[in-house]
Scaffold this motif. Structure first.
Motif, PDB file in Angstrom:
ATOM      1  N   THR A 177       0.817  -1.223   0.000  1.00 31.50           N
ATOM      2  CA  THR A 177       0.000   0.000   0.000  1.00 31.50           C
ATOM      3  C   THR A 177       0.850   1.271   0.000  1.00 31.50           C
ATOM      4  O   THR A 177       0.383   2.330  -0.421  1.00 31.50           O
ATOM      5  CB  THR A 177      -0.932   0.024   1.216  1.00 31.50           C
ATOM      6  OG1 THR A 177      -0.143  -0.111   2.412  1.00 31.50           O
ATOM      7  CG2 THR A 177      -1.929  -1.126   1.143  1.00 31.50           C
ATOM      8  N   THR A 178       2.094   1.136   0.459  1.00 29.99           N
ATOM      9  CA  THR A 178       2.957   2.320   0.510  1.00 29.99           C
ATOM     10  C   THR A 178       4.333   1.996  -0.060  1.00 29.99           C
ATOM     11  O   THR A 178       4.703   0.831  -0.235  1.00 29.99           O
ATOM     12  CB  THR A 178       3.130   2.823   1.955  1.00 29.99           C
ATOM     13  OG1 THR A 178       3.734   1.788   2.756  1.00 29.99           O
ATOM     14  CG2 THR A 178       1.788   3.217   2.551  1.00 29.99           C
ATOM     15  N   ASP A 219      11.094   0.103   4.659  1.00 34.04           N
ATOM     16  CA  ASP A 219      11.683   1.270   5.321  1.00 34.04           C
ATOM     17  C   ASP A 219      13.208   1.142   5.309  1.00 34.04           C
ATOM     18  O   ASP A 219      13.757   0.209   5.922  1.00 34.04           O
ATOM     19  CB  ASP A 219      11.172   1.346   6.764  1.00 34.04           C
ATOM     20  CG  ASP A 219      11.552   2.657   7.446  1.00 34.04           C
ATOM     21  OD1 ASP A 219      12.515   3.310   6.992  1.00 34.04           O
ATOM     22  OD2 ASP A 219      10.896   3.024   8.438  1.00 34.04           O
ATOM     23  N   GLU A 236       7.305   7.974   3.680  1.00 33.70           N
ATOM     24  CA  GLU A 236       6.428   6.870   3.316  1.00 33.70           C
ATOM     25  C   GLU A 236       5.235   7.448   2.561  1.00 33.70           C
ATOM     26  O   GLU A 236       4.486   8.263   3.097  1.00 33.70           O
ATOM     27  CB  GLU A 236       5.957   6.114   4.552  1.00 33.70           C
ATOM     28  CG  GLU A 236       5.129   4.875   4.221  1.00 33.70           C
ATOM     29  CD  GLU A 236       4.789   4.057   5.458  1.00 33.70           C
ATOM     30  OE1 GLU A 236       4.266   2.940   5.302  1.00 33.70           O
ATOM     31  OE2 GLU A 236       5.052   4.547   6.580  1.00 33.70           O
ATOM     32  N   GLU A 237       5.077   7.038   1.303  1.00 30.49           N
ATOM     33  CA  GLU A 237       4.069   7.631   0.437  1.00 30.49           C
ATOM     34  C   GLU A 237       3.107   6.559  -0.084  1.00 30.49           C
ATOM     35  O   GLU A 237       3.448   5.371  -0.118  1.00 30.49           O
ATOM     36  CB  GLU A 237       4.741   8.321  -0.756  1.00 30.49           C
ATOM     37  CG  GLU A 237       5.779   9.364  -0.387  1.00 30.49           C
ATOM     38  CD  GLU A 237       6.427   9.964  -1.614  1.00 30.49           C
ATOM     39  OE1 GLU A 237       5.699  10.206  -2.605  1.00 30.49           O
ATOM     40  OE2 GLU A 237       7.651  10.167  -1.602  1.00 30.49           O
ATOM     41  N   PRO A 238       1.913   6.961  -0.490  1.00 31.24           N
ATOM     42  CA  PRO A 238       0.997   5.997  -1.114  1.00 31.24           C
ATOM     43  C   PRO A 238       1.640   5.392  -2.354  1.00 31.24           C
ATOM     44  O   PRO A 238       2.348   6.066  -3.096  1.00 31.24           O
ATOM     45  CB  PRO A 238      -0.229   6.843  -1.466  1.00 31.24           C
ATOM     46  CG  PRO A 238      -0.156   8.024  -0.553  1.00 31.24           C
ATOM     47  CD  PRO A 238       1.307   8.301  -0.361  1.00 31.24           C
ATOM     48  N   ILE A 239       1.390   4.110  -2.585  1.00 31.25           N
ATOM     49  CA  ILE A 239       2.017   3.406  -3.691  1.00 31.25           C
ATOM     50  C   ILE A 239       1.703   4.063  -5.032  1.00 31.25           C
ATOM     51  O   ILE A 239       2.508   4.019  -5.971  1.00 31.25           O
ATOM     52  CB  ILE A 239       1.585   1.916  -3.700  1.00 31.25           C
ATOM     53  CG1 ILE A 239       2.418   1.107  -4.700  1.00 31.25           C
ATOM     54  CG2 ILE A 239       0.109   1.776  -4.020  1.00 31.25           C
ATOM     55  CD1 ILE A 239       3.861   0.984  -4.342  1.00 31.25           C
ATOM     56  N   THR A 241       1.819   6.984  -5.967  1.00 28.78           N
ATOM     57  CA  THR A 241       2.700   8.087  -6.348  1.00 28.78           C
ATOM     58  C   THR A 241       3.860   7.645  -7.230  1.00 28.78           C
ATOM     59  O   THR A 241       4.408   8.449  -7.993  1.00 28.78           O
ATOM     60  CB  THR A 241       3.267   8.786  -5.097  1.00 28.78           C
ATOM     61  OG1 THR A 241       4.006   7.827  -4.317  1.00 28.78           O
ATOM     62  CG2 THR A 241       2.147   9.381  -4.251  1.00 28.78           C
TER      63      THR A 241
END
Length: 443
Positions: A177-178, A219, A236-239, A241
């Motif tokens: 998801t990220t 991470d 940590e960004e939404p996938i 992006t």
């Protein structure tokens, strides 16, 4: 002096009778020529197997019968037949397609070929593949495709079988998801990897670094990657992006990340052959051969995914080892990512060392495979990648599912085509591989 029938006359009639029986077994009608035929023994009329209707679509047939003996350049898999010049000239004038059926009485072998496929010299040489060109029930669809309407030359007769499921060699990818991004003092991956190896002899591989920016599914602060990034810049960004960019360069970067993630998750279960770009089953630690159990389309089954071939003269020596393998490709379709799985083989000398004749063995193996074999191999690999209990050794995914940052694979349902594809149409010559004879599967 008594009247006689020559051996050739009797042999010819035997062949025609056997061919007639075969044609009727296919569900078609055979109409023999009368006694004044000049090079055509009869015509096949295609009959619809469902409605039983006569279609009026016909093929002219010339039967060539021999009692026994080898054909020209005959091997276990092929042979050649040189037609007479006057026959070829006569067939070319026919308004119907003409096929030649070769019958050998002593081993009851039947082969066929369209005269349109004849090669030099002067369009007289028929090259027969014994498996693909067998004159039996398997030839029905190819004959129907060759037939033409008697009053409208060139009308194609579609395959007679009904619809069939079409199994795409695609597996849908469930992404994390990220995704994590971070600034790095290193511009590219080569310099960054050298720094990683100073801190960890086995550093993580699930990352991509371009233009001083690192992208990874995990991470970086929790692994050796912390040594090649500025920890204060980690985000940590939404996938979405990074997974669905507009820029082609950024899309290639994400494909590289997917490839690295796949390699990491398959590590310990499959080996990678760099020249072919293929993952393959390794030899068993306690031996060489490996059998893999999985769920096929209908039931539980197994496959010999690592097969050992011994020297014919010395059973104690390994001639070569064949490993089941697949070539992965990543495809973006809309807002989804897919992994295409192309089954293939890797050949080794003893289970580990490359086989110097591997390319030739692969080409020959591909020539013999039919669509059903390709489907079976794909289903095996789909089970291996998608099923939680699929791996023969360490689990690809544990019982709780994929961990943080892992990619997961989900089967794609088969489509339903309105018409079945004739088996012969799955196999076409690869124009780039004429010298090797290797073939590729196409629709």
């Amino acid at each position: 002096m008594a009247k006689t029938y020559s051996d050739n006359q009797v042999t010819g009639r035997q062949g025609e009778a056997l061919v007639k029986a075969r044609i009727h077994a296919m569900g078609f009608a055979f109409n023999p020529s009368d006694s004044m035929e000049a090079g055509i023994d009869g015509t096949i009329e295609i009959r619809d197997p469902v409605t039983k209707a006569a279609t009026g679509r016909c093929i002219a047939v010339q039967v060539k019968t021999t009692q026994g003996g080898a054909y020209t350049r005959e091997t276990a898999s092929s042979l050649e037949y040189l037609c007479e010049p006057e026959d070829v000239a006569y067939w070319r004038g026919w308004s119907l397609p003409v096929i030649v059926v070769l019958v050998r009485l002593d081993d009851e072998s039947f082969y066929w070929k369209s005269v349109r496929d004849a090669g030099p010299p002067d369009g007289r040489r028929l090259t027969i593949n014994k498996q693909a060109d067998a004159f039996d029930r398997s030839a029905a669809d190819a004959l129907a495709a060759l037939a033409v309407d008697t009053d409208r030359f060139g009308v194609w007769m579609p395959p007679l079988r009904g619809g069939e499921p079409v199994h795409l060699n695609l597996i849908r990818i469930e992404l994390p998801t990220t995704v994590f991004t971070a600034a790095s003092p290193f511009r590219g991956g080569r310099e960054a990897r050298a720094e990683l190896l100073r801190h960890d002899p086995g550093p993580p591989d699930e990352w991509v670094l371009r233009n001083n920016t690192l992208v990874t599914f995990r991470d970086p602060r929790a692994s050796a990657l912390r040594h090649i990034v500025d920890a204060d810049t980690v985000e940590e960004e939404p996938i979405e992006t990074v997974a669905f960019p507009d820029d082609e360069v950024d899309e290639h970067r994400f494909i590289e990340l997917l490839g690295r993630a796949l390699r990491t998750q398959l590590d310990g279960s499959l080996w990678y052959e760099k020249d072919q770009g293929a993952y393959y089953f390794p030899s068993a630690p306690e031996g060489v051969a490996v059998t893999y159990s999985y769920r096929s389309l209908k039931q539980g089954t197994s496959a010999d995914v690592v097969s050992v071939y011994k020297d014919r003269k010395d059973e104690t020596r390994i001639h070569f080892v064949r490993h089941h393998a697949f070539v992965p490709r990543f495809w973006r379709m809309g807002d989804s990512w897919y992994l295409s799985v192309t089954p293939t083989y890797v050949f080794t000398r003893d289970g580990t060392k490359p086989d110097r004749f591997g390319a030739d063995r692969l080409a020959k193996k591909k020539q013999l495979e039919k669509n059903s074999a390709i489907i079976g191999q794909f289903v095996m690999w789909r089970h291996f990648l998608c099923a939680p209990d699929a791996k023969p050794r360490d689990d690809l995914f544990d019982a709780a599912g994929p961990g943080p940052g892992a990619i997961r694979f989900v089967p794609v349902e088969a489509l339903r085509s309105p018409r079945a594809v004739p088996e012969r149409q799955w196999r076409t010559r690869d124009p780039e591989s004429k010298s090797s004879g290797q073939e590729e599967l196409t629709l």
